[in-house]
Design an enzyme around this catalytic site. Sequence first.
Site, mmCIF file in Angstrom:
data_model
loop_
_atom_site.group_PDB
_atom_site.id
_atom_site.type_symbol
_atom_site.label_atom_id
_atom_site.label_comp_id
_atom_site.label_asym_id
_atom_site.label_seq_id
_atom_site.Cartn_x
_atom_site.Cartn_y
_atom_site.Cartn_z
ATOM 1 N N ASN A 210 0.758 -1.184 0.078
ATOM 2 C CA ASN A 210 -0.055 0.031 -0.121
ATOM 3 C C ASN A 210 0.785 1.417 -0.076
ATOM 4 O O ASN A 210 2.149 0.932 0.041
ATOM 5 C CB ASN A 210 -0.975 -0.030 1.186
ATOM 6 C CG ASN A 210 -0.234 -0.121 2.486
ATOM 7 O OD1 ASN A 210 0.554 0.604 2.929
ATOM 8 N ND2 ASN A 210 -0.428 -1.196 3.242
ATOM 9 N N LYS A 289 8.349 -17.425 -10.408
ATOM 10 C CA LYS A 289 7.609 -16.454 -11.151
ATOM 11 C C LYS A 289 6.545 -17.173 -11.927
ATOM 12 O O LYS A 289 6.668 -17.860 -12.838
ATOM 13 C CB LYS A 289 8.544 -15.822 -12.121
ATOM 14 C CG LYS A 289 8.041 -14.521 -12.568
ATOM 15 C CD LYS A 289 8.943 -13.640 -13.324
ATOM 16 C CE LYS A 289 8.231 -12.572 -14.221
ATOM 17 N NZ LYS A 289 9.145 -12.063 -15.347
ATOM 18 N N PHE A 324 -4.396 3.270 14.753
ATOM 19 C CA PHE A 324 -4.672 4.142 13.668
ATOM 20 C C PHE A 324 -5.533 3.954 12.786
ATOM 21 O O PHE A 324 -5.698 2.670 12.704
ATOM 22 C CB PHE A 324 -3.357 4.433 13.069
ATOM 23 C CG PHE A 324 -2.342 5.565 13.447
ATOM 24 C CD1 PHE A 324 -1.756 5.393 14.673
ATOM 25 C CD2 PHE A 324 -2.454 6.912 12.940
ATOM 26 C CE1 PHE A 324 -1.000 6.350 15.339
ATOM 27 C CE2 PHE A 324 -1.793 7.932 13.573
ATOM 28 C CZ PHE A 324 -0.953 7.646 14.563
ATOM 29 N N LYS A 338 -13.619 0.505 15.664
ATOM 30 C CA LYS A 338 -12.111 -0.289 15.718
ATOM 31 C C LYS A 338 -11.988 -0.269 17.177
ATOM 32 O O LYS A 338 -11.187 -1.218 17.769
ATOM 33 C CB LYS A 338 -11.081 0.493 14.936
ATOM 34 C CG LYS A 338 -11.448 0.067 13.350
ATOM 35 C CD LYS A 338 -10.419 0.722 12.537
ATOM 36 C CE LYS A 338 -11.025 0.932 11.162
ATOM 37 N NZ LYS A 338 -10.356 1.708 10.316
HETATM 38 N N1 CTP Z 1 -4.085 -3.415 11.935
HETATM 39 C C1 CTP Z 1 -3.209 -4.521 12.609
HETATM 40 N N2 CTP Z 1 -3.256 -5.682 11.840
HETATM 41 C C2 CTP Z 1 -3.721 -5.967 10.720
HETATM 42 C C3 CTP Z 1 -4.610 -4.726 10.077
HETATM 43 C C4 CTP Z 1 -4.417 -3.526 10.919
HETATM 44 O O1 CTP Z 1 -2.719 -4.499 13.743
HETATM 45 N N3 CTP Z 1 -3.862 -7.092 10.470
HETATM 46 C C5 CTP Z 1 -4.073 -2.061 12.793
HETATM 47 C C6 CTP Z 1 -3.467 -0.659 12.283
HETATM 48 O O2 CTP Z 1 -1.904 -0.830 12.307
HETATM 49 C C7 CTP Z 1 -3.992 0.208 12.592
HETATM 50 C C8 CTP Z 1 -5.526 -0.458 12.720
HETATM 51 O O3 CTP Z 1 -5.166 -1.876 13.134
HETATM 52 O O4 CTP Z 1 -3.656 0.502 13.726
HETATM 53 C C9 CTP Z 1 -6.159 -0.210 11.732
HETATM 54 O O5 CTP Z 1 -7.443 -0.858 11.705
HETATM 55 P P1 CTP Z 1 -8.072 -1.640 10.454
HETATM 56 O O6 CTP Z 1 -9.509 -2.162 10.912
HETATM 57 O O7 CTP Z 1 -7.274 -2.544 9.784
HETATM 58 O O8 CTP Z 1 -8.194 -0.719 9.480
HETATM 59 P P2 CTP Z 1 -8.314 -0.718 8.045
HETATM 60 O O9 CTP Z 1 -7.573 -2.005 7.354
HETATM 61 O O10 CTP Z 1 -8.446 0.386 7.384
HETATM 62 O O11 CTP Z 1 -10.004 -1.359 8.244
HETATM 63 P P3 CTP Z 1 -11.045 -1.848 7.194
HETATM 64 O O12 CTP Z 1 -10.593 -2.593 6.347
HETATM 65 O O13 CTP Z 1 -12.348 -2.405 7.947
HETATM 66 O O14 CTP Z 1 -11.359 -0.545 6.875
#
Ligand code: CTP
Length: 402
Positions: A210, A289, A324, A338
């Site tokens: 990302n 690959k 975050f 969250k």
């Molecule tokens: N996070 C984590 N482990 C993951 C994914 C995210 O610890 N596998 C943490 C991120 O570091 C951040 C927070 O979770 O602190 C974000 O929450 P998340 O629900 O994962 O955010 P998004 O991916 O944006 O959620 P959604 O897909 O539901 O929009």
Amino acid sequence: MLKGKNILLGITGSIAAYKMANTASLLVKQGADVHVIMTRNATKFITAETLEILTKNKVFVDVFDEYEDKTIVPHIELGTSADCILIAPCSADVVGKIANGIADDMLTTAVLPARCPVLICPSMNVYMYENKIVQDNISKLKRFGYSIIEPTEGHLACGYDGKGKLPKEEYLVEQVLDAIAYEKTLKGKKVVVSAGPTEESFDPVRFITNHSSGKMGYSLARVARMKGADVTLVSGPVSIPMVDNVKGVMVKSAEDMFNAVTKESEDADIVIMAAAVADYTPAVVADNKIKKKDGDSSIELKRTKDILKYLGEHKKAGQFICGFSMETRDLIENSSEKLSKKNCDMICANLLTEPGAGYKVDTNVITVITRDGLEKLPIMSKMDCSAAILDRIQKMMGETRI
Ligand code: CTP
């Protein structure tokens, strides 16, 4: 970060003196009022005029140099009005003089009455640096409470290779920031910060990732260290350099990040998950690959472990967990969810579409969400934003946890 601070820069006779023009300039850019004292020998390597133009202040060299206002005693004024003194490069001669209370020029005379942190960076030939008398003087300075910025190793101007080089200008400024930018309110605390993206491979040459730059997490780690914390920064692949003087753990995948963060969090007081961890990873990683074929293709994905949720569910006594949340709509609703779903103490929410927020920029616009409510912070640099977040975490820990 140095707005309103008075920094006294001492420059001595070493070829590395030329680097102090840039150092002075970086300190000025941080908002500091920079005053310079040069030894007579330093003026052989860089002119006083250069530093006067950069700092907009008179540079002192001779012990009888005066201010226009003759009632001010320069060496007392310069030494006592400083919030921090940085002597870099510091020759063996000046190390020896300060260690032994000799004050026979403007610089060594101004250091004696100082009450502020004094940072000394010895910089010289490797054999001079290793000399037992020089080392003894350095130990003596440490014993008397002076901070020594260790010289680095490398190719020295004298032709030798070894320890004795003046560190990079940015590193010197970082030491000044460490000394005075923040009160050491996190001393004795372990802070774990995660930052950056993760990379989820599906064959040996390709991966899913990302746009995270790591800037927010890196700023949090820097500010936590400046506040005196013992910091571990677990980072995904980013293009910015590792933060100085923290324990840096570089990882790639969400799985690696899970392992590193959970291990480091065992004894942490504060854990901040600023990383953009992948929610999905390829179900299969091909050994070779993947070759293209006619027609379309797709990759099967499986869920990764949610690190923040795991931390929330396995929270240690007294531990503070902050996550975050980056959204493109319904910021408060989604981020508040969250907070409760992942059992954390705080969520720092930001909207990708808000001007000044997001991945690549140096600013952020954060809404701090806790069980007590929410607070929208104004647009700030990521460093100021980090300080604001850490202040709020400490306030909550003080009020509700410790
Ligand atoms: N996070 C984590 N482990 C993951 C994914 C995210 O610890 N596998 C943490 C991120 O570091 C951040 C927070 O979770 O602190 C974000 O929450 P998340 O629900 O994962 O955010 P998004 O991916 O944006 O959620 P959604 O897909 O539901 O929009």
